[in-house]
Enzyme design. Structure first.
Site, PDB file in Angstrom:
ATOM      1  CD  GLU A 161      -8.906  -4.075  13.557  1.00  0.00           C
ATOM      2  OE1 GLU A 161      -9.459  -5.171  13.706  1.00  0.00           O
ATOM      3  OE2 GLU A 161      -8.569  -3.639  12.432  1.00  0.00           O
ATOM      4  CG  ASN A 202      -3.627   0.823  13.595  1.00  0.00           C
ATOM      5  OD1 ASN A 202      -3.590   1.980  13.166  1.00  0.00           O
ATOM      6  ND2 ASN A 202      -3.827  -0.237  12.802  1.00  0.00           N
ATOM      7  CG  HIS A 238      -9.998   0.500   6.592  1.00  0.00           C
ATOM      8  ND1 HIS A 238      -9.256   0.235   5.463  1.00  0.00           N
ATOM      9  CD2 HIS A 238      -9.322  -0.049   7.625  1.00  0.00           C
ATOM     10  CE1 HIS A 238      -8.172  -0.455   5.789  1.00  0.00           C
ATOM     11  NE2 HIS A 238      -8.183  -0.635   7.104  1.00  0.00           N
ATOM     12  CD  GLU A 267      -5.012  -0.913   8.939  1.00  0.00           C
ATOM     13  OE1 GLU A 267      -6.053  -1.419   8.477  1.00  0.00           O
ATOM     14  OE2 GLU A 267      -4.420  -1.355   9.945  1.00  0.00           O
ATOM     15  CG  ASP A 269      -9.317   1.161   2.247  1.00  0.00           C
ATOM     16  OD1 ASP A 269     -10.097   1.513   3.156  1.00  0.00           O
ATOM     17  OD2 ASP A 269      -8.878  -0.007   2.155  1.00  0.00           O
TER      18      ASP A 269
HETATM   19  O1  9MR Z   1      -5.172  -6.327   4.179  1.00  0.00           O
HETATM   20  C1  9MR Z   1      -5.385  -7.427   5.018  1.00  0.00           C
HETATM   21  C2  9MR Z   1      -6.030  -8.553   4.218  1.00  0.00           C
HETATM   22  O2  9MR Z   1      -5.151  -9.022   3.232  1.00  0.00           O
HETATM   23  C3  9MR Z   1      -6.429  -9.656   5.159  1.00  0.00           C
HETATM   24  O3  9MR Z   1      -7.115 -10.643   4.435  1.00  0.00           O
HETATM   25  C4  9MR Z   1      -7.300  -9.077   6.259  1.00  0.00           C
HETATM   26  C5  9MR Z   1      -7.779 -10.132   7.237  1.00  0.00           C
HETATM   27  O4  9MR Z   1      -8.565  -9.537   8.234  1.00  0.00           O
HETATM   28  O5  9MR Z   1      -6.568  -8.101   6.956  1.00  0.00           O
HETATM   29  C6  9MR Z   1      -6.299  -7.030   6.146  1.00  0.00           C
HETATM   30  O6  9MR Z   1      -5.745  -5.959   6.871  1.00  0.00           O
HETATM   31  C7  9MR Z   1      -6.485  -5.482   7.988  1.00  0.00           C
HETATM   32  C8  9MR Z   1      -5.488  -4.888   8.949  1.00  0.00           C
HETATM   33  O7  9MR Z   1      -4.543  -5.858   9.287  1.00  0.00           O
HETATM   34  C9  9MR Z   1      -6.155  -4.357  10.184  1.00  0.00           C
HETATM   35  N1  9MR Z   1      -7.214  -3.414   9.861  1.00  0.00           N
HETATM   36  C10 9MR Z   1      -8.181  -3.876   8.883  1.00  0.00           C
HETATM   37  C11 9MR Z   1      -7.472  -4.375   7.627  1.00  0.00           C
HETATM   38  C12 9MR Z   1      -8.491  -4.813   6.583  1.00  0.00           C
HETATM   39  O8  9MR Z   1      -9.171  -5.959   7.000  1.00  0.00           O
END
Ligand code: 9MR
Length: 349
Positions: A161, A202, A238, A267, A269
């Protein structure tokens, strides 16, 4: 066409569910159906899911995780806050638990993630750093973690990011202190620590062609020209029904391929405003099929990872109040229309 086909698949699935057949149990006695991973492997792709350490005590959950997928990603366990909770003190226990589980289930692991503005430990964000200090901290973090997981993960999300929506650099602590060169440095340091692992950048909202994915395209071009070890671009995917399907996904994957890069949907969804209706679940199923077909159509799109596979453990409801139902299995681990659409898109029956 697709709608009709999927409606039918959905209707048949619903009938099977009503008859108590086909849903709710990972494998049917006496009838071993091919898994999403089996189907993906026929195309030379993997099909994976994220998972998270607290979920691993859930037996039915881990049974499906271990049988349906051939790749897993730790949702949190390899992030900086977890792996270097105090400066220079490393703790790989959570990531190791995921790696051990993957080994037991003969799955590959995507490492996630080395450099990210979020989920950083307090010792790192709680003070000012000079550029030389932060460079040393960053290098040590990257190299210690990559060395630890050498031979255990096949890919790393090295920088996560890095860009804003308009394609400008995100003003993270790394960018502000070190300038844009931190990305090339991170890739080089990771490569030194494990010359065989695939190194990715990513991000989310880069599925379609647009200012943010253009920024990655330009950066990837520059990095390749400069001989920086970059092997792939991870498109998080996402997605949300209310924002529309990224129709240029396949073109976008293709342009990165032409740069000599792998791509992956890392990732996935597809959330919706609740309540979930049959119409929304069918549309979601179409999107899951469409993004799978886009990946299969582009040779260097190497695989697809769901951001966990069941609504029971989705991050969405906590982050987007009123939204959810984003994954192909529901909160009771029952298969949704999206699951059947994925099977069909992967060539299964
Ligand atoms: O799935 C992850 C969640 O459990 C955490 O609370 C969250 C914190 O920001 O991060 C989530 O995963 C993220 C990933 O590491 C990077 N892309 C976005 C994902 C969703 O927030």
């Amino acid at each position: 066409m697709r709608t009709t086909r999927l409606r039918l698949v959905g209707a048949v699935a619903a009938l099977l569910v009503a008859a108590g057949i086909g849903a709710g149990t990972p494998a049917q006695a006496g009838h071993q159906q091919s898994t999403l991973a089996d189907l993906a492997q026929r195309h030379g792709r993997y099909f994976g899911s994220a998972t998270d350490n607290p979920e691993l005590v859930d037996g039915p959950y881990t049974a499906l995780l271990g049988s349906e997928f051939d790749q897993i990603t730790p949702g949190n366990g390899m992030k900086w806050y977890a792996t270097e909770p105090q400066q220079g003190v490393f703790d790989f226990s959570e990531g190791d638990e995921i790696v051990d589980l993957a080994r037991a289930n003969r799955q590959k692991v995507r490492g996630h993630t080395l450099v990210w503005h979020s989920q950083l430990p307090g010792w790192l964000t709680g003070r000012e750093w000079t550029a030389p200090e932060l460079r040393a901290v960053l290098k040590k973090h990257i190299q210690t973690e990559v060395r630890h997981y050498r031979g255990k993960v096949f890919a790393w999300d090295v920088v996560n990011e890095a860009f804003n929506e308009d394609g400008t650099y995100r003003e993270s602590i790394f960018y502000k202190t070190l300038g844009p060169g931190y990305i090339a440095d991170a890739l080089r340091w990771a490569h030194q620590a494990d010359p065989r692992v695939k190194l990715y950048l990513n991000d989310y909202n880069i599925e379609g062609v647009g200012p943010k994915s253009d920024a990655y395209y330009r950066l990837a071009n520059e990095l390749k020209a400069a001989g920086v070890p970059l092997h792939g671009i991870g498109l998080q995917a996402h997605l949300a029904l209310q924002y529309g399907y990224p129709a240029t996904l396949e073109d976008n994957l293709r342009r990165f391929s032409r740069l000599g890069l792998d791509t992956a949907l890392t990732e996935v969804d597809i959330r919706m405003q609740l309540p979930a209706t049959e119409e929304k679940l069918d549309r979601q199923a179409e999107w899951y099929a469409d993004l799978t077909e886009a990946c299969l159509a582009v040779r260097r799109c190497v695989g697809i990872t769901l951001w966990d596979y069941t609504d029971k453990y989705s991050w969405i409801p906590a982050f987007f109040p009123g939204e959810g139902a984003a994954l192909p299995w529901d909160e009771e681990l029952r298969r949704k229309p999206a699951y059947f659409a994925l099977r069909e898109a992967l060539g299964g029956r």
